[in-house]
Design a protein around this motif. Sequence first.
Motif, PDB file in Angstrom:
ATOM      1  N   THR A   1      33.903   5.206 -33.484  1.00 57.38           N
ATOM      2  CA  THR A   1      32.472   5.470 -33.293  1.00 57.38           C
ATOM      3  C   THR A   1      31.368   3.855 -33.888  1.00 57.38           C
ATOM      4  OG1 THR A   1      33.530   7.381 -34.211  1.00 57.38           O
ATOM      5  CG2 THR A   1      30.677   7.446 -35.092  1.00 57.38           C
ATOM      6  N   VAL A   2      31.646   3.065 -35.141  1.00 64.39           N
ATOM      7  CA  VAL A   2      30.521   2.132 -35.447  1.00 64.39           C
ATOM      8  C   VAL A   2      30.247   1.434 -34.474  1.00 64.39           C
ATOM      9  CG1 VAL A   2      29.890   0.128 -36.837  1.00 64.39           C
ATOM     10  CG2 VAL A   2      30.515   2.423 -37.560  1.00 64.39           C
ATOM     11  N   CYS A   3      31.354   1.000 -33.588  1.00 59.33           N
ATOM     12  CA  CYS A   3      31.018   0.141 -32.393  1.00 59.33           C
ATOM     13  C   CYS A   3      30.741   0.630 -30.534  1.00 59.33           C
ATOM     14  CB  CYS A   3      32.802   0.011 -31.361  1.00 59.33           C
ATOM     15  SG  CYS A   3      33.605  -1.231 -32.687  1.00 59.33           S
ATOM     16  N   GLY A   4      30.369   2.171 -30.606  1.00 54.90           N
ATOM     17  CA  GLY A   4      30.845   2.677 -29.698  1.00 54.90           C
ATOM     18  C   GLY A   4      28.915   3.031 -29.963  1.00 54.90           C
ATOM     19  N   LEU A   5      28.944   2.586 -31.698  1.00 57.92           N
ATOM     20  CA  LEU A   5      27.285   2.709 -31.723  1.00 57.92           C
ATOM     21  C   LEU A   5      26.307   1.695 -30.958  1.00 57.92           C
ATOM     22  CD1 LEU A   5      26.597   5.403 -34.600  1.00 57.92           C
ATOM     23  CD2 LEU A   5      25.897   5.468 -32.250  1.00 57.92           C
TER      24      LEU A   5
ATOM     25  N   LEU B   1      23.165  -1.793 -25.350  1.00 58.13           N
ATOM     26  CA  LEU B   1      23.275  -1.318 -23.370  1.00 58.13           C
ATOM     27  C   LEU B   1      22.034  -0.985 -23.696  1.00 58.13           C
ATOM     28  CD1 LEU B   1      26.709  -0.497 -23.011  1.00 58.13           C
ATOM     29  CD2 LEU B   1      24.992  -2.548 -22.161  1.00 58.13           C
ATOM     30  N   LEU B   2      21.302  -0.496 -24.692  1.00 62.90           N
ATOM     31  CA  LEU B   2      20.101   0.884 -24.548  1.00 62.90           C
ATOM     32  C   LEU B   2      18.632   0.257 -24.726  1.00 62.90           C
ATOM     33  CD1 LEU B   2      21.336   4.671 -25.194  1.00 62.90           C
ATOM     34  CD2 LEU B   2      21.052   3.236 -22.707  1.00 62.90           C
TER      35      LEU B   2
END
Length: 69
Positions: A17-21, A27-28
């Motif tokens: 979850t932390v890596c995805g955030l 990217l955004l």
Amino acid sequence: MKLESLLLRGLFVACLTVCGLIVGAMLLQTPPAVRLAGSSAMVPVVGMVVPASGCALPPDGVVCPRQAG
């Protein structure tokens, strides 16, 4: 054994979850410098002048041809 497995699974999910955030934020998010450079209301750079020798660099900017004489 079941408790350790549950703790490891929870840690794995938390790390994902932390890596995805973090990846999503990278990217955004657009840095302000990129937004300013892309705007149409840019002020021209005044400091770009021909050097005192009078030799303007060619487009590749590597070699300055010598003037005859």
